[in-house]
Design a protein around this motif. Structure first.
Motif, PDB file in Angstrom:
ATOM      1  N   ILE A   1     -46.318  14.784  -1.998  1.00  0.00           N
ATOM      2  CA  ILE A   1     -47.040  15.911  -1.848  1.00  0.00           C
ATOM      3  C   ILE A   1     -47.622  16.081  -3.102  1.00  0.00           C
ATOM      4  CG2 ILE A   1     -47.538  18.290  -0.776  1.00  0.00           C
ATOM      5  CD1 ILE A   1     -45.067  17.807   1.098  1.00  0.00           C
ATOM      6  N   THR A   2     -49.134  16.183  -3.428  1.00  0.00           N
ATOM      7  CA  THR A   2     -49.533  16.519  -4.752  1.00  0.00           C
ATOM      8  C   THR A   2     -50.564  17.870  -4.227  1.00  0.00           C
ATOM      9  OG1 THR A   2     -51.577  15.415  -4.327  1.00  0.00           O
ATOM     10  CG2 THR A   2     -49.511  14.228  -5.344  1.00  0.00           C
ATOM     11  N   ALA A   3     -51.243  18.341  -5.425  1.00  0.00           N
ATOM     12  CA  ALA A   3     -52.047  19.287  -5.226  1.00  0.00           C
ATOM     13  C   ALA A   3     -53.200  18.807  -4.375  1.00  0.00           C
ATOM     14  CB  ALA A   3     -52.577  19.684  -6.570  1.00  0.00           C
TER      15      ALA A   3
ATOM     16  N   ALA B   1     -51.602  19.004  -0.783  1.00  0.00           N
ATOM     17  CA  ALA B   1     -50.628  20.150  -0.252  1.00  0.00           C
ATOM     18  C   ALA B   1     -51.110  20.910   0.822  1.00  0.00           C
ATOM     19  CB  ALA B   1     -50.442  21.010  -1.624  1.00  0.00           C
TER      20      ALA B   1
ATOM     21  N   TYR C   1     -49.672  19.838   4.175  1.00  0.00           N
ATOM     22  CA  TYR C   1     -48.231  20.113   4.260  1.00  0.00           C
ATOM     23  C   TYR C   1     -47.677  21.690   4.149  1.00  0.00           C
ATOM     24  CZ  TYR C   1     -48.238  14.951   3.801  1.00  0.00           C
ATOM     25  OH  TYR C   1     -48.461  13.929   3.941  1.00  0.00           O
ATOM     26  N   LYS C   2     -48.914  22.535   4.219  1.00  0.00           N
ATOM     27  CA  LYS C   2     -48.587  24.108   3.902  1.00  0.00           C
ATOM     28  C   LYS C   2     -47.590  24.636   4.935  1.00  0.00           C
ATOM     29  CE  LYS C   2     -51.004  28.147   2.883  1.00  0.00           C
ATOM     30  NZ  LYS C   2     -52.235  28.744   3.012  1.00  0.00           N
TER      31      LYS C   2
ATOM     32  N   LEU D   1     -43.937  23.994   3.492  1.00  0.00           N
ATOM     33  CA  LEU D   1     -43.652  24.522   2.042  1.00  0.00           C
ATOM     34  C   LEU D   1     -43.600  25.848   1.900  1.00  0.00           C
ATOM     35  CD1 LEU D   1     -46.664  22.149   0.329  1.00  0.00           C
ATOM     36  CD2 LEU D   1     -44.028  21.718   0.477  1.00  0.00           C
TER      37      LEU D   1
ATOM     38  N   GLN E   1     -43.626  27.059  -3.560  1.00  0.00           N
ATOM     39  CA  GLN E   1     -44.017  25.575  -3.978  1.00  0.00           C
ATOM     40  C   GLN E   1     -45.591  25.513  -3.924  1.00  0.00           C
ATOM     41  OE1 GLN E   1     -41.707  24.148  -0.538  1.00  0.00           O
ATOM     42  NE2 GLN E   1     -40.321  22.982  -1.840  1.00  0.00           N
ATOM     43  N   MET E   2     -46.418  26.110  -2.988  1.00  0.00           N
ATOM     44  CA  MET E   2     -47.859  26.168  -3.073  1.00  0.00           C
ATOM     45  C   MET E   2     -48.263  26.637  -4.453  1.00  0.00           C
ATOM     46  SD  MET E   2     -48.873  24.653  -0.497  1.00  0.00           S
ATOM     47  CE  MET E   2     -50.587  25.008  -0.499  1.00  0.00           C
TER      48      MET E   2
ATOM     49  N   PHE F   1     -48.060  23.964  -7.104  1.00  0.00           N
ATOM     50  CA  PHE F   1     -49.377  22.922  -7.151  1.00  0.00           C
ATOM     51  C   PHE F   1     -50.487  23.653  -7.827  1.00  0.00           C
ATOM     52  CE2 PHE F   1     -46.946  21.098  -3.410  1.00  0.00           C
ATOM     53  CZ  PHE F   1     -46.638  20.127  -3.954  1.00  0.00           C
TER      54      PHE F   1
ATOM     55  N   LYS G   1     -45.314  17.498  -8.207  1.00  0.00           N
ATOM     56  CA  LYS G   1     -45.423  16.873  -7.017  1.00  0.00           C
ATOM     57  C   LYS G   1     -44.139  16.989  -6.289  1.00  0.00           C
ATOM     58  CE  LYS G   1     -45.772  13.136  -9.687  1.00  0.00           C
ATOM     59  NZ  LYS G   1     -46.292  11.856  -9.998  1.00  0.00           N
TER      60      LYS G   1
END
Length: 455
Positions: free
Chosen positions: A84-86, A89, A92-93, A96, A100-101, A104, A112
């Motif tokens: 998961i990357t910016a 993201a 997958y919110k 998370l 974590q958000m 990013f 990541k």
């Protein structure tokens, strides 16, 4: 007379309701431990799509080779399922945390989350499972939820079948951490450019249940004894902190002393609690940030939101490896996420809100606790304006050689300052944690601090 009788009956009903709210679970409910639930109260079955497997007992003591008391990685050959990357993201919110958000957004080019296959590795000794069932049947909250009643005989996992947010927190506070332990750890607070100075610490903890009978008798309200010495750098070396962690910190507040090497004096240290500054932390953590959260729950209201599935740091054997140098881990903005491992797990979600009239620099804490270990996994910290301020990640792994869950590091990211603190790292230590040593009350007195701090 009729009015008085009604009032008396009403009072009796209210009293019974109050006692019921504080009571332990029924024998029928406690019987679920080890059957439909794990011995510590987690859901034993996996999830519907199989991405979280059933718990089948956790790792065995010989899961991988142990070298110099450092456990090896049973999953060294595994590769991430996805990362998961910016850029992705939002996809997958739902799994998370808000913290974590925010990471990013703060570090879009470097932060990541590598997601691996889920393994439910948690395992404790049978004696601990037996103690958890005893807790379920007997332990109660004291008034306000700030202490425990009928707990000193069991000593672990106060509420394996929790009914409230504060009970979930108490499971984190009373989880099994092994027998008496000594270890060498480090803490670092990298600058914005990634440069850092290592603070070397020598920790030891002793539990009344692993101490002589006289110590046990004198420690009915003591959860553990803790001593920490600063070894380096030279300007801080020799300072020692001693803590007697009480079970009911309202009835008997935490006892703490500090030996100041420069003054060669031992002083009481009431500031070693709540949001007092953490040891050698450059203002980047509070005392109650240690272990992601520690201490009395009395300053917050604890709301149990429920359970959910999210990606949390798990089975971080690579990050705990003695083959790594601290320079490999410590980078600008956050630790080297290529060395981390996250898995999908069920967590208990709890929201702590500062009570009116109480003081703490964190007005709210949004907390996630791993269902299998009760160890805090993620905590989002909000300031008095309601702004997300700091994000804590506990880089968990299972020390299968000692049947205990642990952290490869505890990271606390300051979204505003662009800096972070990480502690509890051991990669360059001479050896891993030493469990099982003898401990006596005399080792944990203010008088013992002077000899511990002599340089």
């Amino acid at each position: 007379m009729k009015t008085i009788t009604i009032m008396q009956a009403s009072a009796l009903v209210l009293a019974l309701l109050a006692n019921s709210a504080m009571a332990a679970v029924s024998p029928e409910e406690a019987a679920k431990l080890g059957t439909s639930l794990t011995p510590l109260g987690a859901q034993k079955d996996g999830n519907a799509d199989g991405s979280i497997p059933a718990w089948t007992g956790g790792l065995k003591p010989d899961a991988a080779p142990v070298t110099n008391l450092f456990v090896g990685d049973p999953f060294a050959d595994e590769k991430p399922l996805f990362t998961i990357t910016a850029a992705n993201a939002e996809q997958y919110k739902a799994k998370l945390s808000d913290g974590q958000m925010a990471m990013f957004k703060r570090y879009p080019d470097s932060y990541k989350i590598p997601v691996y296959k889920t393994h439910r590795t948690a395992a404790n000794p049978q004696s601990v499972y037996d103690a958890a069932k005893k807790s379920a049947l007997n332990t109660q909250l004291s008034e306000g939820g700030n202490g425990l009643i009928n707990f000193s005989d069991s000593r672990y996992y106060a509420f394996p079948i929790p009914k409230s947010g504060v009970e979930v927190l108490w499971n984190h506070l009373t989880r099994y951490r092994g027998s008496n332990q000594k270890r060498e750890t480090v803490q670092a607070v990298p600058q914005v450019d990634g440069s850092f100075t290592i603070v070397q610490l020598r920790d030891e903890v002793a539990y009344p249940q692993f101490m002589p009978a006289d110590a046990q008798a004198a420690s009915a309200n003591i959860l553990f004894y803790y001593k920490q010495e600063v070894v380096a750098p030279a300007r801080l070396a020799g300072s020692v902190t001693l803590i007697h962690e009480t079970i009911d910190q309202i009835k008997e507040p935490r006892l703490a002393w500090v030996y100041n090497a420069g003054q060669r004096r031992v002083r009481r240290a009431p500031q070693v609690a709540y949001d007092g500054p953490g040891t050698a932390s450059d203002g980047m953590r509070t005392t109650d940030n240690g272990d992601l959260f520690n201490g009395s729950p009395d300053r917050y209201d604890w709301k149990l939101i429920g359970k959910k599935e999210i990606y949390i740091p798990y089975n971080n054997y690579r990050l705990a490896s003695p083959s790594l140098k601290y320079a490999d881990i410590l980078k600008a903005g956050h630790i080297n996420q290529d060395l981390t491992r996250y898995e999908l797990h069920r967590v208990w979600e709890v929201e702590a809100t500062l009570k009116p009239g109480m003081r703490n620099i964190y007005a709210k804490r949004h907390m996630y606790f791993d269902e299998d270990t009760w160890q805090a996994a993620l905590i989002d910290h909000y300031d008095g304006r309601g702004q997300l301020w700091r994000v804590a990640e506990g880089m968990a792994y299972n020390d299968y050689a000692n049947s205990v869950s642990a952290y490869a590091g505890q990271a606390l990211y300051d979204l505003i300052a662009g800096r972070y603190l990480i502690n509890a790292m051991m990669n360059e230590s001479r050896h891993g944690s030493v469990f099982g040593g003898e401990a006596n009350l005399a080792d944990y007195t203010p008088a013992a601090l002077r000899s511990a701090g002599i340089r």
